[in-house]
Design a protein around this motif. Structure first.
Motif, mmCIF file in Angstrom:
data_model
loop_
_atom_site.group_PDB
_atom_site.id
_atom_site.type_symbol
_atom_site.label_atom_id
_atom_site.label_comp_id
_atom_site.label_asym_id
_atom_site.label_seq_id
_atom_site.Cartn_x
_atom_site.Cartn_y
_atom_site.Cartn_z
ATOM 1 N N VAL A 209 79.186 30.775 41.386
ATOM 2 C CA VAL A 209 78.914 29.394 41.770
ATOM 3 C C VAL A 209 77.467 29.036 41.484
ATOM 4 C CG1 VAL A 209 78.866 27.755 43.693
ATOM 5 C CG2 VAL A 209 80.668 29.493 43.594
ATOM 6 N N ASP A 210 77.267 27.884 40.841
ATOM 7 C CA ASP A 210 75.950 27.267 40.702
ATOM 8 C C ASP A 210 75.774 26.375 41.926
ATOM 9 O OD1 ASP A 210 73.753 25.649 40.144
ATOM 10 O OD2 ASP A 210 74.208 25.482 38.018
ATOM 11 N N ASP A 211 75.034 26.846 42.910
ATOM 12 C CA ASP A 211 74.994 26.203 44.219
ATOM 13 C C ASP A 211 74.351 24.825 44.190
ATOM 14 O OD1 ASP A 211 75.526 26.651 47.136
ATOM 15 O OD2 ASP A 211 73.356 26.308 47.265
ATOM 16 N N ALA A 212 73.523 24.552 43.211
ATOM 17 C CA ALA A 212 72.862 23.250 43.136
ATOM 18 C C ALA A 212 73.814 22.154 42.656
ATOM 19 C CB ALA A 212 71.649 23.318 42.218
ATOM 20 N N ARG A 213 74.961 22.549 42.099
ATOM 21 C CA ARG A 213 75.813 21.565 41.430
ATOM 22 C C ARG A 213 77.159 21.339 42.088
ATOM 23 N NH1 ARG A 213 76.544 23.300 35.603
ATOM 24 N NH2 ARG A 213 77.652 21.301 35.571
ATOM 25 N N VAL A 214 77.631 22.297 42.895
ATOM 26 C CA VAL A 214 78.951 22.149 43.503
ATOM 27 C C VAL A 214 78.948 22.647 44.944
ATOM 28 C CG1 VAL A 214 80.223 22.325 41.317
ATOM 29 C CG2 VAL A 214 79.735 24.397 42.646
ATOM 30 N N PHE A 215 79.929 22.136 45.693
ATOM 31 C CA PHE A 215 80.218 22.632 47.034
ATOM 32 C C PHE A 215 81.370 23.631 46.941
ATOM 33 C CE2 PHE A 215 78.234 18.549 47.665
ATOM 34 C CZ PHE A 215 77.535 18.656 48.860
ATOM 35 N N HIS A 216 81.423 24.557 47.897
ATOM 36 C CA HIS A 216 82.554 25.484 47.926
ATOM 37 C C HIS A 216 82.998 25.720 49.368
ATOM 38 C CE1 HIS A 216 79.054 28.161 48.456
ATOM 39 N NE2 HIS A 216 79.873 28.973 49.095
ATOM 40 N N GLY A 217 84.237 26.110 49.520
ATOM 41 C CA GLY A 217 84.803 26.421 50.825
ATOM 42 C C GLY A 217 86.072 27.225 50.647
ATOM 43 N N VAL A 218 86.556 27.813 51.739
ATOM 44 C CA VAL A 218 87.758 28.651 51.694
ATOM 45 C C VAL A 218 88.681 28.226 52.829
ATOM 46 C CG1 VAL A 218 88.676 31.002 51.707
ATOM 47 C CG2 VAL A 218 86.388 30.568 50.778
ATOM 48 N N THR A 219 89.962 28.067 52.524
ATOM 49 C CA THR A 219 90.923 27.682 53.549
ATOM 50 C C THR A 219 91.123 28.823 54.547
ATOM 51 O OG1 THR A 219 92.814 28.453 52.250
ATOM 52 C CG2 THR A 219 92.119 26.163 51.940
ATOM 53 N N PRO A 220 91.556 28.512 55.775
ATOM 54 C CA PRO A 220 91.813 29.565 56.765
ATOM 55 C C PRO A 220 92.826 30.581 56.254
ATOM 56 C CG PRO A 220 91.803 27.406 57.808
ATOM 57 C CD PRO A 220 91.777 27.159 56.318
ATOM 58 N N VAL A 221 92.711 31.800 56.797
ATOM 59 C CA VAL A 221 93.635 32.874 56.429
ATOM 60 C C VAL A 221 94.559 33.169 57.612
ATOM 61 C CG1 VAL A 221 92.090 33.881 54.727
ATOM 62 C CG2 VAL A 221 91.987 34.690 57.092
ATOM 63 N N GLU A 222 95.783 33.570 57.297
ATOM 64 C CA GLU A 222 96.785 33.869 58.314
ATOM 65 C C GLU A 222 97.368 35.250 58.056
ATOM 66 O OE1 GLU A 222 99.608 30.773 57.851
ATOM 67 O OE2 GLU A 222 98.339 29.226 58.763
ATOM 68 N N ALA A 223 97.789 35.911 59.117
ATOM 69 C CA ALA A 223 98.449 37.206 58.987
ATOM 70 C C ALA A 223 99.877 37.010 58.477
ATOM 71 C CB ALA A 223 98.467 37.925 60.324
ATOM 72 N N ILE A 224 100.251 37.764 57.454
ATOM 73 C CA ILE A 224 101.626 37.707 56.955
ATOM 74 C C ILE A 224 102.570 38.245 58.024
ATOM 75 C CG2 ILE A 224 103.204 38.572 55.199
ATOM 76 C CD1 ILE A 224 100.758 38.677 53.300
ATOM 77 N N ASP A 225 102.226 39.406 58.584
ATOM 78 C CA ASP A 225 102.966 39.991 59.695
ATOM 79 C C ASP A 225 102.034 40.020 60.900
ATOM 80 O OD1 ASP A 225 104.276 41.529 61.572
ATOM 81 O OD2 ASP A 225 104.949 43.048 60.148
ATOM 82 N N PRO A 226 102.238 39.150 61.884
ATOM 83 C CA PRO A 226 101.317 39.072 63.026
ATOM 84 C C PRO A 226 101.228 40.358 63.833
ATOM 85 C CG PRO A 226 102.744 37.134 62.935
ATOM 86 C CD PRO A 226 103.287 38.131 61.950
ATOM 87 N N ALA A 227 102.192 41.270 63.681
ATOM 88 C CA ALA A 227 102.182 42.515 64.442
ATOM 89 C C ALA A 227 101.259 43.565 63.836
ATOM 90 C CB ALA A 227 103.603 43.071 64.545
ATOM 91 N N LEU A 228 100.763 43.305 62.619
ATOM 92 C CA LEU A 228 99.933 44.293 61.930
ATOM 93 C C LEU A 228 98.509 43.781 61.756
ATOM 94 C CD1 LEU A 228 102.428 45.339 59.097
ATOM 95 C CD2 LEU A 228 101.933 46.565 61.236
ATOM 96 N N PRO A 229 97.542 44.706 61.628
ATOM 97 C CA PRO A 229 96.161 44.285 61.383
ATOM 98 C C PRO A 229 96.067 43.495 60.080
ATOM 99 C CG PRO A 229 96.262 46.616 61.965
ATOM 100 C CD PRO A 229 97.664 46.169 61.729
ATOM 101 N N SER A 230 95.131 42.557 60.051
ATOM 102 C CA SER A 230 94.945 41.758 58.839
ATOM 103 C C SER A 230 93.472 41.450 58.671
ATOM 104 C CB SER A 230 95.754 40.456 58.927
ATOM 105 O OG SER A 230 95.341 39.685 60.042
#
Length: 246
Positions: A209-230
């Motif tokens: 990323v060229d930080d002077a020219r663009v914004f960036h972000g990441v969508t939230p993450v979810e556990a595929i199997d909530p019973a297991l560590p993620s």
């Protein structure tokens, strides 16, 4: 294997690019052995809670270190770790936690001195230095991040939302991803229009990323199997011209 012109052109023309795992790994191996990669990867199991986000009811684990990275002459690519210091962003760049000196636990010495990390730093100097040949020395901050998804609570890779970091260039390198869905990186131009989106899914997948020219972000993450560590583990490296104030 060195970056081909198409990647440099994308950074110059668009302000960002996605690099697939096989390509990024080859670039790093061109800068040095990755024989200690397994230990480097496993060090994400020993990150400390981000106590600043805990105050806001959000969870994240991280460690932090600062380096001085030479960009010219026979010492080009040589990284010298600096005294431990806070991570600081102004409110202009971080509306959630700006204007705060945030002291995070330091990256462990063995990881800070590892072959893998220094290959990454040499690669950053080689790649970003070719885009900014006037820079003699970089102020580099290295962040280990682990984002965990809870049973009923998605993990927030970028709780501050779409943002810039207030630096010159950013590398986001996926180290590990286990039992995780989503986590899409989106790139927006200075007018707020989305100009790119991709998901880091394999170890060594990366965003530049060229930080002077663009914004960036990441969508939230979810556990595929909530019973297991993620978790979603990334290394973020930011580079700022050492002659420029933060």
């Amino acid at each position: 294997m060195r970056p081909s012109p198409e990647f440099l052109d994308a950074l110059r023309d668009d302000g960002f690019c996605f690099v697939a795992a096989d390509t990024m790994q080859a670039w790093l191996e061109d800068q040095g052995a990755l024989e200690d990669w397994a230990a480097f990867r496993d060090s994400w199991n020993d990150l400390a809670p981000d106590r600043y986000l805990e105050k806001l009811g959000k969870q994240r684990r991280r460690r932090h270190a600062v380096y001085s990275l030479c960009s010219r002459g026979p010492a080009a690519g040589a990284a010298v770790r600096q005294a431990h210091q806070p991570h600081f962003q102004s409110l202009d760049y971080n509306a959630l936690q700006g204007d705060i000196e945030r002291w995070f636990e330091p990256i462990l010495p063995a990881i800070g001195d590892s072959q893998s990390l220094h290959a990454i730093l040499r690669h950053c100097q080689s790649l970003f230095g070719s885009l900014a040949p006037c820079v003699a020395r970089w102020h580099v901050e290295v962040h280990q991040f682990r984002i965990e998804a809870q049973v009923d609570t998605p993990g927030q890779p970028t709780p501050e939302g779409m943002h810039r970091d207030g630096v010159d260039y950013v590398l986001v390198l996926l180290v590990d991803r286990e039992n995780i869905a989503r986590g899409t990186t989106s790139i927006h131009d200075m007018q707020g229009r989305e100009v790119g989106a991709f998901t880091l899914t394999r170890p060594f997948d990366a965003a530049l990323v060229d930080d002077a020219r663009v914004f960036h972000g990441v969508t939230p993450v979810e556990a595929i199997d909530p019973a297991l560590p993620s978790h979603r583990d990334v290394l973020v490296v930011t580079l700022r011209d050492a002659e420029r104030t933060a």
